[in-house]
Design a protein around this motif. Structure first.
Motif: not given
Length: 742
Positions: A334, A234, A411, A240, A406, A461, A409
């Protein structure tokens, strides 16, 4: 069985006949290594092999081969090795010899803590424990399989590596958790597999896909696939670290909802689907140019039926192979982050389809679903309902949510069909549902699950968002769990959507009689943290497209849609628009088609697209339009009683920044000398006029702004006299605050 032998080495243990018949529940009691004095007896079951040899590792010289003895013509071989010696199996098949480590030479695989946490529904890393994990055990590369099937009599792994023969790789049952496990050496990422299961009555079930597979075949094929375990590299650390600021309640959250398959077809091929790498090149720049803050993807978890649009999901842990590999999906996310875009996924824990290869009667029992159809069947969708009362089911679902947040990634998750989860009588007539233990209609188990889900996400998270599609007046959907709420970050405002679309669909001559359809949403606008959705559900099933619901000729339709979008972006609440709305798509959305990109050749369509881009940019640039989206101090009516003229006006505000005045004329009649009260003097610059020429409007306006004069109106000491263009919305802001937008 061959003739009995005096040598006890070849005396076969009890249960051997079941093993040879494919009905042995404990293959490790027979196969693999078994100590016998100074030697270890090794048994291997290799149906259809033409011979098996032991390759024994010797400490002072090279490996030695010795043949194993065939003790049953169905494929059972026996041999010996020195006690504790390492060995491999060399198996002769019709097309050659294969040398492998013995799957039955490995000890227990899952730890006791893993098993305990699983049974309690508290394991938070199921994507790294269950399913097919390519890994190394005792220095040997292979794949560890683990599947929950507590009521099965026997479970085997089947795949290309064993010609889909369920006799070859029966698994070990860990009784404490009902989990079957097996490590198969010599295979790796890309292998196709399923589970072959005998139910408690020893009946063979249809081969089952892995509920926790991390990858799957492209439908209509249904096998699971061993995923590549190589971590993705990543490069989105900056995103993040600052994510909370980009999607919290004070942020300008504007979401573009996308059905990835039908956004655009490659080269116009009606059957083609863009993979993630091409969507990365084409979709991301488009959404950035349009000014949206987030992309929301309709479910991209693996699902068997295209016509469900992803909402009948079977692979809750696997990105759909329709769009490429899991690694390509990670790359897409990403790239979104590096372009300044968040990614929200639609996620469906409410129900699942009854396909034979899926979760239904997974081990021959009602495992994932309820036994009673009054609890376990969805009449609207012909699907099955998860049994939220089981610890393992809650853990399975929460594990899926955590994996997307996780591992990929993501959101945020938009949880589909929450209303159907909350009520036991949802879409059911009297006698078709069972009350809860208190005699009520609330689904207490589902409520506990949702609260547990959101509590876990908030803990593990904390910068991710959870959104609820909840269409009723259930209280506290977006309130914290500690305060008795469900704990979601946001709730879709379905009432606002229905009321305002109904208003905009009416001929302007009748709108004066339906003033309340605009006004009513402000009575409860701050009772929850709302997202204003114009979603895919509003442009399907005979409802027509957004532009088709606007009355009048083509000019009026487009003017009305521009006004509606500007009204929406100025209304309290975060924003969501389904793809194609910005193109004034003339027809309903079809999942097997693509958006009406051809319409951009028309100035009216270009005008709508440009308008959406501009309201997104204004929404982000002016804190008054977004910072207090979820609090009542960010909104004040100026004009809410002019029903005869269908004119509305209000102020959007935030501490320390310039307010924005919003004025809506929802009729095609221009109003050239309309006085509007304002809270301060000076020049009020026109930030937006949806009737401007660049939007293919008539070009009527205020020449860039208006001067506030000391003439009281609407409760203010100052007022502006404005030209209200037909079917138009104006945004104005005072220059004296020093604000601006470029």
């Amino acid at each position: 069985m061959n003739a009995a032998r005096n040598d006890c080495t070849y005396t076969l243990p009890s249960g051997t006949e079941d093993l040879l018949a494919g009905t042995c529940p404990d293959p490790f009691s027979i196969l693999g290594r078994h100590p016998h004095g100074r030697v270890d007896i090794v048994r291997a079951f290799c149906p259809d092999a033409r011979g098996v040899r032991l390759v024994v590792q010797r400490p002072r010289s090279g490996p030695a081969e010795r043949p194993m003895r065939l003790v049953d013509d169905r494929g059972l071989y026996v041999g010996t090795v020195p006690a504790g010696a390492r060995y491999r199996l060399k198996i002769g098949w019709a097309d050659g010899w294969e040398e492998i480590d013995d799957p039955y030479s490995f000890g227990l695989l899952l730890g006791d803590l893993d098993l305990h946490l699983f049974t309690q529904g508290l394991h938070r890393d199921l994507d790294r424990v269950m399913g097919a994990q390519a890994m190394t055990v005792d220095g040997v590369a292979g794949v560890r399989f683990a599947v929950w099937a507590p009521n099965a009599f026997r479970v085997s792994v089947i795949g290309d590596f064993n010609v889909w023969d369920g006799r070859r790789h029966p698994m070990r049952l860990r009784h404490a958790a009902g989990i079957w496990e097996l490590f198969i050496p010599g295979i790796g990422p890309g292998e196709r597999y399923k589970y072959e299961i005998l139910d408690a009555e020893r009946r063979l079930l249809p081969p089952k896909a892995d509920p926790m597979a991390l990858a799957a075949e492209q439908p209509p094929a249904t096998a699971s696939v061993v995923a590549d375990p190589t971590p993705f590299e990543w490069t989105d650390a900056a995103w993040m670290e600052n994510r909370q600021d980009r999607q919290g309640i004070t942020a300008p959250l504007s979401i573009y909802e996308v059905h990835a398959a039908s956004w655009r077809r490659p080269e116009g091929d009606p059957q083609g689907i863009m993979h993630w790498d091409r969507l990365e090149r084409e979709l991301i720049p488009y959404v950035v140019e349009m000014g949206f803050s987030h992309i929301e993807l309709m479910p991209i978890m693996e699902h068997p039926f295209d016509g469900s649009w992803g909402y009948q999901t079977l692979g809750l842990y696997a990105p759909s192979a329709r769009f490429g590999s899991p690694r390509q999906f990670a790359s897409f996310v990403n790239a979104c982050h590096n372009a300044g875009l968040g990614v929200i996924l639609d996620w469906v824990p409410a129900h699942f389809p009854s396909d034979a290869h899926g979760l239904a009667l997974f081990d021959g029992s009602f495992l994932y679903e309820h036994q009673d159809r009054r609890e376990g069947f969805h009449p609207d969708w012909n699907t099955l309902i998860y049994n939220f009362g089981r610890h393992e089911i809650r853990g399975f679902l929460i594990g899926s949510a955590l994996m997307w947040l996780r591992r990929y990634h993501i959101d945020g998750l938009r949880v589909d069909a929450v209303a159907s989860m909350l009520y036991r009588d949802y879409s059911r007539r009297e006698g078709e549902w069972i009350s809860n233990i208190h005699g009520g209609r609330e689904n207490l188990e589902a409520i506990a699950f949702l609260r547990g889900l959101n509590t876990t996400i908030a803990e593990l998270c904390p910068s991710a968002v959870m959104m609820a599609e909840e269409s009723t007046a259930w209280p506290g959907v977006s309130q914290p769990v500690v305060d008795g709420g469900l704990g979601f970050s946001y709730k879709w405002n379905m009432g606002w959507m229905h009321d305002t679309l109904a208003y905009m669909s009416r001929d302007p001559i009748w709108r004066r009689y339906h003033h309340s359809e605009i006004m009513f949403g402000l009575h409860y606008a701050f009772s929850e943290r709302f997202v204003l959705p114009l979603s895919h559900d509003e442009v399907v099933h005979g409802k027509g497209s957004l532009i088709a619901r606007m009355p009048g000729d083509e000019w009026r339709k487009h003017a009305g849609l521009r006004a509606y979008f500007a009204f929406m972006w100025a209304h309290p609440g975060k924003k969501l628009l389904f793809m194609g709305g910005e193109l004034a798509q003339p027809h309903e959305w079809h999942a097997d088609g693509e958006l009406a990109w051809y319409g951009l050749a028309q100035p009216l369509v270009q005008g709508v697209q440009t308008l959406v881009r501009d309201v997104n940019r204004l929404y982000a640039a002016y804190p008054a339009l977004h910072r207090a989206d979820c609090t009542p101090d960010g909104f004040a009516w100026v004009i809410g009683d002019d029903s005869d003229n269908a004119v509305f006006a209000w102020l959007r505000m935030a501490p320390g920044v310039a307010p924005v005045l919003v004025v809506c004329n929802m009729t095609p009649i221009p109003r050239p000398l309309y006085r509007v009260g304002v809270p301060c003097g000076g020049y009020w610059r026109e930030l937006l006029n949806t009737d401007a020429g660049e939007y293919a409007g008539s070009g009527m306006g205020n020449g860039g702004g208006a001067q506030a004069l000391p003439e009281p109106s609407h409760g203010y000491d100052q007022s502006c006299v404005l030209v209200l263009p037909p079917l138009a919305v104006l945004y104005l802001s005072p220059e004296s605050f020093g604000g601006g937008w470029a």
